[in-house]
Design an enzyme around this catalytic site. Structure first.
Site, mmCIF file in Angstrom:
data_model
loop_
_atom_site.group_PDB
_atom_site.id
_atom_site.type_symbol
_atom_site.label_atom_id
_atom_site.label_comp_id
_atom_site.label_asym_id
_atom_site.label_seq_id
_atom_site.Cartn_x
_atom_site.Cartn_y
_atom_site.Cartn_z
ATOM 1 N NE ARG A 1 57.047 24.276 2.928
ATOM 2 C CZ ARG A 1 56.746 24.981 1.748
ATOM 3 N NH1 ARG A 1 57.364 25.385 0.880
ATOM 4 N NH2 ARG A 1 55.474 25.452 1.514
ATOM 5 C CG HIS B 1 50.932 27.254 2.218
ATOM 6 N ND1 HIS B 1 50.476 26.996 1.061
ATOM 7 C CD2 HIS B 1 52.342 27.275 1.774
ATOM 8 C CE1 HIS B 1 50.955 26.767 0.014
ATOM 9 N NE2 HIS B 1 52.182 26.957 0.501
ATOM 10 C CG LEU C 1 49.329 30.176 -2.241
ATOM 11 C CD1 LEU C 1 49.548 30.258 -0.795
ATOM 12 C CD2 LEU C 1 50.247 29.037 -2.949
ATOM 13 C CG HIS D 1 51.701 31.477 1.629
ATOM 14 N ND1 HIS D 1 51.796 32.746 0.981
ATOM 15 C CD2 HIS D 1 52.458 30.711 0.839
ATOM 16 C CE1 HIS D 1 52.215 32.775 -0.076
ATOM 17 N NE2 HIS D 1 53.057 31.625 -0.272
ATOM 18 C CG PHE E 1 60.058 31.960 -3.834
ATOM 19 C CD1 PHE E 1 59.775 32.497 -5.121
ATOM 20 C CD2 PHE E 1 59.591 31.124 -2.965
ATOM 21 C CE1 PHE E 1 58.515 32.361 -5.617
ATOM 22 C CE2 PHE E 1 58.128 30.756 -3.556
ATOM 23 C CZ PHE E 1 57.680 31.476 -4.561
ATOM 24 N NE ARG F 1 56.264 31.018 1.639
ATOM 25 C CZ ARG F 1 55.690 29.962 0.743
ATOM 26 N NH1 ARG F 1 55.653 28.734 1.436
ATOM 27 N NH2 ARG F 1 55.930 29.976 -0.450
ATOM 28 C CD GLN G 1 55.459 28.293 5.390
ATOM 29 O OE1 GLN G 1 55.238 27.757 4.142
ATOM 30 N NE2 GLN G 1 56.775 28.597 5.452
ATOM 31 C CD GLU H 1 57.850 33.383 -0.820
ATOM 32 O OE1 GLU H 1 57.186 32.659 -0.285
ATOM 33 O OE2 GLU H 1 59.047 33.611 -0.529
HETATM 34 O O1 FUM Z 1 53.674 30.844 -2.859
HETATM 35 C C1 FUM Z 1 53.961 29.734 -3.485
HETATM 36 O O2 FUM Z 1 54.182 29.685 -4.859
HETATM 37 C C2 FUM Z 1 54.114 28.495 -2.670
HETATM 38 C C3 FUM Z 1 55.287 28.121 -2.708
HETATM 39 C C4 FUM Z 1 55.413 27.070 -1.592
HETATM 40 O O3 FUM Z 1 54.555 26.746 -0.778
HETATM 41 O O4 FUM Z 1 56.746 26.489 -1.743
#
Ligand code: FUM
Length: 576
Positions: free
Chosen positions: A388, A353, A254, A240, A125, A288, A238, A257
């Protein structure tokens, strides 16, 4: 204990947890395991929480896939991702305790994806040095909630669903309870308690494009602020990088990620992988804040997709792989956009997000500056600094949900008698929540909400400017006045207009805090970008923004960041 012989329905518990997402559930389980009576109060139905929107995984240095991983690297990644504005102690506790919380979750029945030799599988990630995200396909948050809910309902916790709390009550300086209403009947209800844990999530519904659902209206932020709790770093929001942009009705939903974690590539309308020019090393798995700004730039400069986003393509991985690893994404795009992601790209763009800012808490116990008031999860602040890392919210809510449960339980145990509920405070709360019915010519709360969302999206969004932030602060005062005098029709029985009229007050507090802090911080860092101050600034790297209620005004200032001990600083030196 429930009593009906006082004027209002009153429930008495040692600990009251507000919010039943991952943090609230984990806190309630812990407080209950200490032998205390615990109420879990939620505005929605149990299981319906933004936790499920952390789809791609939960970050913990288990070292199952990359054996070199360890808490020190997770700690460093978190601090770097947060642009060093994090509370170092929270980041340390989080990195050290996350693996235990995952193992515990597994013992409680969570079914994670597996490595060939049967250990919990971990995926990459953004911003994580190693493959660190334990996951269940792209439904990790859902599995986490399911497991905690199962555990919670068998722990003797009293659950109060569809109940909105609007006011925290105090006995002298300390917390004594909370006041609210049943959403269905509109009847008032009081909780008398020794300790309250706020786990109410974020403020996303103040923005037009968001991954958050209707519950995320800053309730905990506002209730705590109104009784004197301190907030920090509210400018850090944040965005996203990947939400759906089309069709309009689903804009903001969403796109995990995990699509990029599994190899998804971002391209503009020229077919260029634009992350090459931004972060050639990490590419799509940059943090992000960086990816969201890069997408924003592509769109603004005319290189966007037909519906105002960019392209995200995973189709080269093949249909079987995609359906196995990203089943929800496959169905989401098929059903909502008529797009088969196994055959072609998705269109995606940034969506509000998560709020890094929130209530200031003690890292060990999660207590706020109000005795007996605790906070965990997104409503609290410090852990994530200015940005984050994906997957760190699920581990945050497990680690600090547990700590808040323990902290509140210890506080409650040390309190001999239940604090008193002050009748005058209850009467005042009733007058305040009833006000929207007292006027018949006020504006609709829906109109005020729409204008608030437009304002926050346009002037306190991804890229901010001094003049627009000034305008935002001024316009928020006007919106506050409009919200103060808006009116609703009908009765208190299930009346969504009334609910929104009350939620608006909370969203306006959080929005004002975000706008004022954004105006104050003259630099760019993580989830706060100033076009007029595009670089980091040495002064601002040493302070948190602070927000307190000062009479009817909002006082915004700064406070020094806690100093990191030398043995932790050393970790960064070694890395150099
Ligand atoms: O993109 C996502 O799966 C989100 C994960 C998160 O916000 O920690």
């Amino acid at each position: 204990m429930t009593s009906y012989n006082t004027k209002y329905e009153t429930h008495t518990h040692d600990v009251v947890v507000v919010g039943a997402g991952g943090a609230g559930l984990r806190a309630a389980i812990e407080a209950s395991s200490q032998g205390l009576s615990v109420a879990l109060v939620c505005k929605s139905l149990l299981g319906k929480a933004h936790t499920v929107m952390a789809e791609g995984g939960v970050a913990a240095a288990m070292a199952n896939v990359d054996s070199a991983d360890g808490w020190q690297t997770h700690f460093k990644d978190t601090m770097k991702g947060g642009k060093f504005l994090n509370n170092w102690r929270m980041a340390q506790l989080h990195a050290q305790e996350a693996p235990d919380r995952i193992r515990e979750l597994e013992r409680w029945g969570a079914v994670f994806d597996r490595t060939p030799d049967g250990r919990i599988l971990q995926r990459p990630f953004g911003g994580h040095t190693y493959r660190r995200l334990c996951h269940v396909g792209d439904r990790t948050g859902l599995e986490l909630i399911r497991t905690l809910q199962d555990k919670g309902v068998h722990s003797g916790i009293d659950v109060f669903m569809e109940c909105t709390l609007t006011h925290l009550l105090k006995d002298g300086d300390r917390i004594s309870g909370a006041f609210g209403y049943w959403r269905e009947s509109g009847r008032f209800v009081i909780f008398n308690t020794k300790a309250v844990i706020l786990a109410t999530g974020g403020i996303g519904k103040a923005f037009k494009v968001t991954s958050n659902s209707w519950e995320y209206t800053a309730d905990g932020h506002a209730m705590a602020y109104n009784i004197g709790a301190e907030m920090i770093d509210m400018e850090f929001i944040q965005f996203h990088p990947t939400g759906m942009v089309w069709p309009p009705g689903v804009k903001g939903i969403l796109v995990t990620e995990a699509v990029r974690g599994e190899g998804g590539r971002l391209t503009n309308n020229k077919g260029e992988r634009f992350m090459q020019n931004v972060d050639p090393e990490r590419m799509e798995l940059s943090t992000r804040d960086i990816v969201a700004k890069a997408i924003n730039r592509e769109v603004k400069e005319g290189r966007g997709s037909p519906h105002g986003g960019v392209f995200l393509d995973i189709s080269y991985r093949g249909a079987d792989y995609i359906k196995k690893k990203l089943p929800s994404m496959y169905h989401q795009f098929m059903e909502l956009a008529d797009v088969d992601i196994t055959k072609g790209p998705m269109e995606v763009g940034p969506t509000t997000h998560y709020t890094m800012g929130g209530l200031r808490v003690d890292p060990e116990s999660q207590q706020t500056n109000i005795p007996g008031l605790f906070a965990a999860g997104e409503v609290s602040a410090g852990m994530h600094g200015g940005n984050r890392l994906g997957g760190n919210s699920l581990s945050d809510l497990l680690v600090f949900g547990r700590r808040a449960g323990l902290g509140a339980a210890e506080f409650a145990k040390a309190t001999q008698q239940f604090p008193s509920i002050n009748d005058a405070d209850v009467e005042k709360a009733i007058v305040e929540v009833s006000e929207p019915f007292e006027r018949d010519k006020g504006e609709s709360p829906y109109a005020v909400h729409r204008d608030l969302q437009d304002l926050m999206q346009n002037k306190v969004g991804i890229i901010r400017k001094e003049a627009e932030l000034h305008e935002a602060v001024t316009e928020l005062q006007a919106l506050k006045e409009r919200a103060r005098v808006c009116s609703v029709e009908g009765s208190r029985q299930f009346n969504p207009g009334w609910h929104l009229a009350l939620d608006l007050r909370s969203m306006l507090i959080a929005s004002e805090a975000a706008a004022r802090c954004a105006l104050q911080r003259k630099e760019s860092r993580g989830g706060h970008t100033r076009e007029d101050f595009p670089e980091y600034d040495a002064h601002w790297s040493t302070v948190n923004s602070t927000i307190r209620k000062d009479g009817d005004a909002m006082a915004v200032s700064t406070s020094p960041l806690p100093e990191m001990p030398s043995e932790l600083k050393q970790l960064f030196e070694e890395a150099k």
